[in-house]
Write an enzyme that holds these catalytic residues in place. Structure first.
Site, PDB file in Angstrom:
ATOM      1  N   ASP A 351       0.821  -1.153  -0.080  1.00  0.00           N
ATOM      2  CA  ASP A 351       0.160   0.066   0.011  1.00  0.00           C
ATOM      3  C   ASP A 351       0.989   1.421  -0.045  1.00  0.00           C
ATOM      4  O   ASP A 351       1.864   1.209   0.837  1.00  0.00           O
ATOM      5  CB  ASP A 351      -0.916  -0.159   1.187  1.00  0.00           C
ATOM      6  CG  ASP A 351      -1.788   1.042   1.282  1.00  0.00           C
ATOM      7  OD1 ASP A 351      -2.694   1.386   0.513  1.00  0.00           O
ATOM      8  OD2 ASP A 351      -1.506   2.103   2.291  1.00  0.00           O
ATOM      9  N   GLU A 387       1.555  -0.548  -4.958  1.00  0.00           N
ATOM     10  CA  GLU A 387       0.732   0.496  -5.361  1.00  0.00           C
ATOM     11  C   GLU A 387       1.824   1.764  -5.506  1.00  0.00           C
ATOM     12  O   GLU A 387       2.006   2.473  -4.590  1.00  0.00           O
ATOM     13  CB  GLU A 387      -0.428   0.924  -4.170  1.00  0.00           C
ATOM     14  CG  GLU A 387      -1.243   1.946  -4.706  1.00  0.00           C
ATOM     15  CD  GLU A 387      -2.349   2.262  -3.400  1.00  0.00           C
ATOM     16  OE1 GLU A 387      -3.327   2.537  -3.717  1.00  0.00           O
ATOM     17  OE2 GLU A 387      -1.551   2.007  -2.199  1.00  0.00           O
TER      18      GLU A 387
END
Length: 733
Positions: A351, A387
């Site tokens: 993330d 990401e």
């Protein structure tokens, strides 16, 4: 209590079959107490404090020969309280071990868990927080894996399915009620069989590290559903464990998670974890003191250089982990290795991964974190998905990660959404479908560097993407001010559900268009859980706080024709290496094989007008909204496991984001005849074989796939076309 010196390694609480070694890093500490908690006769918890007197390289440690699995514990750290210098030690606050492998209890949002008194952020609060804290639990590391090992599927053969542990199973009628919403529920055959039939090779689980429920959400009667608020980087989230819900199951979430991985592997499905190493649940300078803030604040967190009371925030959550510090980096790497070696997971999706590349302030491909991953013999061998953005300056880094990494390709998402809603950029679309070489090839990467997706947990589901022009996030309690405003969606004339049959059919076709485009593009496709079933979130594009039927999968309301279509297209991808190339197209000519003989030399990929002519340079900017793509089955670079050159059938794909059209197939040098295998317009002919130069009809906004006709060795498999025909007559919305 008997206390032995113990060892400084490994960090955390480690049970060896006899007793438990405890080790905690703190460079700033002056004294550390290990706190053991037990219930006596059903009464209040009793606390026993053990001072750790052994210190090696700033690691405080002891071995307790009688401490067994199930023991709850925490730490109290004595040291400097100087918030202007970045030091926040306070022994009145019980702290969770950053290396705790299991936890017990949830955070209670009491004044005592904060280091200051409300209303005076520079004050020091000395209330004892133990009664309101999550505690660590000593776990039994021994488990019978029964020969389980990582599956190690090649990336080009992977189809990823992003899923939520609770959301997938909470409403599943075939999963027993007592294990719904848990690791055990996700391991149930009713779930693994669905994934196997669908044909996915990996399930990417949204955060399962122990996370905290935000007080702001609890006050609204909501809960943190997504889990991007990590407190423990080694501990499986306890609320997802059926076993841990009972007193005798304390710490058993570890065993239950291992059983989930073993069940997925037995079904031929890899397990990838969505991990959040960019920040923690302790938030900014006004956040609670739960763990690393009180252990060694300046080591674990990135502080503002000229005012160390405050935290650098590249994530929008209040803090950022200090990846410029070797001990913070060690925490991340130790956690990654633990999940691979002890939990058998197959990879990670990071993330806001750009934050991990900010060794100083700019995103740097040569940051220490990447160097550590590169040389690590364990972590470097699993799937690594970034990401590739954060909210800091220069944070959008699609295409900018090192060669070993793959990336969520946000450019792919945006381009495919725009194309199918009628705002195409043909050149951009062609690049994305062909593997995004413009983003990855110059750095020596391959098509698998691109994780292609059109929908994900953050945003609309696929069904909502074709049903809503605007987000509808009223249930989140923020007056719909949260969530993305520019969704690149289209409601097809009516906002939300409708009984209008033409709109229903149109939306159903658009979902097939997107799924077929995604699954037949070069790169690695990722599906959002439930998209294959027509899952809706009622237009909510930010369900982070919706631990409710809004976000859970409804297994009673399934678009079965769409599910069948999805699995059939996945099978087409699996059966044909043309759609999962290991290398980018070269544009070089290779000889075709026509009617069993040697054909003309054609490029490995040819872009076509609908009238059969190859595209010219000037054609890419003339406003066309439809394009054809020829894939030369003889032009697949690479060899198979036996060292044989990889070849396949030739394919034609036509993408039409415009009105109804007549398509003229290319001349005979491409192939003598073609068979229609996919027509999202639902128009498969009784005889789907079309000769070179012949014509086919395409519906408004539809996709057609043709394979070179072969005979007499085998008749073409028309199951895909049949599935599409059934879908066109089935449920749409």
């Amino acid at each position: 209590m008997e206390i032995w010196p113990g060892s400084a390694y490994p960090l955390g609480a480690t049970f060896d079959g006899t007793g438990t070694n405890f080790a905690l890093f703190s460079e700033v500490a002056e004294k550390i107490e290990l706190c053991l908690f037990d219930e006596t006769g059903g009464g209040p918890m009793t606390e026993t404090r053990v001072e750790l007197t052994e210190v090696d390289a700033f690691v405080w440690h002891a071995y307790l020969p009688r401490v067994q699995p199930g023991q709850r514990y925490g730490y109290r750290v004595h040291g400097p309280w100087d918030i202007d210098a970045g030091h926040r030690c306070n022994p009145n606050k019980l702290l969770l071990d950053p290396y705790a492998k299991a936890t017990a209890g949830e955070i209670e949002w009491d004044q005592s868990i904060f280091s200051y008194t409300f209303g005076d952020e520079d004050s020091r609060n000395d209330e004892d927080s133990a009664a309101h804290m999550t505690m660590g639990v000593v776990v039994n590391p021994f488990y019978d894996w029964e020969g389980d090992r990582r599956l190690n599927y090649p990336l080009n053969e992977s189809v990823i399915y992003e899923a939520h542990v609770k959301g997938m199973t909470q409403l599943h009628p075939d999963v027993p009620e007592d294990i719904r919403g848990t690791y055990a529920g996700l391991a149930h055959p009713a779930v693994t069989e669905h994934l196997s039939k669908l044909g996915v090779t990996a399930i990417e689980l949204m955060p399962v590290h122990q996370f905290v429920q935000d007080s702001t959400l609890l006050n609204k009667g909501l809960r943190n559903y997504w889990g991007y608020n990590t407190l423990g980087f080694f501990a499986p989230h306890a609320d997802y464990s059926a076993a841990a819900r009972t007193p005798q199951g304390m710490g058993q979430q570890v065993q239950e998670f291992k059983s989930l991985v073993k069940a997925m592997h037995a079904a031929g499905i890899e397990v990838i974890l969505d991990v959040v190493y960019n920040h923690t649940a302790e938030g900014n300078h006004l956040g609670p003191m739960l763990s690393m803030r009180g252990i060694d604040n300046a080591a674990y967190y990135r502080l503002v250089e000229d005012d160390r009371k405050f935290y650098m925030d590249y994530t929008g959550t209040g803090n950022s982990l200090n990846v410029g510090n070797p001990h913070a980096l060690q925490l991340i790497m130790d956690s990654l290795r633990y999940w691979v070696t002890e939990m058998h997971v197959d990879g990670f999706r990071f993330d806001l991964a750009s934050t991990l590349a900010r060794e100083f302030y700019e995103v740097d491909r040569l940051a220490a974190f990447f160097e550590l991953v590169q040389q690590d013999p364990v972590v470097s061998q699993v799937k690594l998905i970034a990401e590739p953005w954060d909210i800091g300056p220069g944070g959008y880094q699609v295409g900018g990660f090192p060669p070993q990494w793959t990336e969520w390709n946000g450019a792919y998402r945006d381009t495919v959404r725009d194309f199918w809603r009628g705002e195409p950029s043909l050149g951009e679309f062609a690049s994305r479908v062909a593997g995004s070489s413009d983003l990855y090839e110059t750095s020596g990467r391959r098509p698998v560097a691109s994780i292609n997706f059109v929908t994900a947990h953050d945003g609309f589901t696929l069904r909502d993407l074709v049903s809503y022009d605007e987000k509808h996030n009223e249930a989140n309690g923020e007056d719909s001010n949260d969530g993305e405003n520019h969704n690149r969606s289209w409601n097809h004339g009516v906002e939300g559900p409708t009984d209008h049959p033409e709109i229903q059919a149109f939306r159903a076709r658009e979902q097939r268009n997107v799924l077929a485009t995604l699954l037949l593009s070069q790169g690695v496709p990722m599906l959002l859980h439930g998209d294959e079933m027509g899952r809706t979130q009622d237009g909510n594009n930010n369900t982070y706080a919706q631990d409710s039927t809004i976000a859970w999968m409804d297994w009673e309301d399934v678009d079965k024709p769409l599910t069948d279509f999805t699995s059939t297209v996945i099978k087409l991808r699996r059966d044909h290496p043309t759609f999962r190339r290991k290398r980018f197209f070269t544009g070089n000519a290779v000889r075709t094989a026509v009617a069993g003989g040697e054909g003309d030399r054609l490029n490995d990929i040819v872009w076509l007008h609908l009238d059969g002519r190859p595209m010219e340079d000037q054609d890419w900017t003339n406003g066309n909204e439809a394009i054809g793509m020829y894939l030369n089955g003889q032009g697949i670079a690479g060899k198979d496991a036996r060292g044989q050159s990889i070849t396949d059938d030739h394919f034609l794909l036509y993408f039409n984001a415009d009105g109804p059209a007549q398509v003229t197939l290319p001349p005979e040098e491409y192939a003598a005849a073609w068979d229609v295998v996919i027509d999202t317009g639902g128009n498969p002919d009784d005889d789907p074989t079309v000769s070179a130069g012949g014509t086919i009809h395409m519906e408004h906004r539809s996709l057609v796939v043709l394979i070179e006709h072969s005979e007499p060795e085998a008749e073409p498999d028309h199951s895909v076309a049949a599935s599409v025909a059934a879908q066109s007559r089935g449920k749409g919305d």
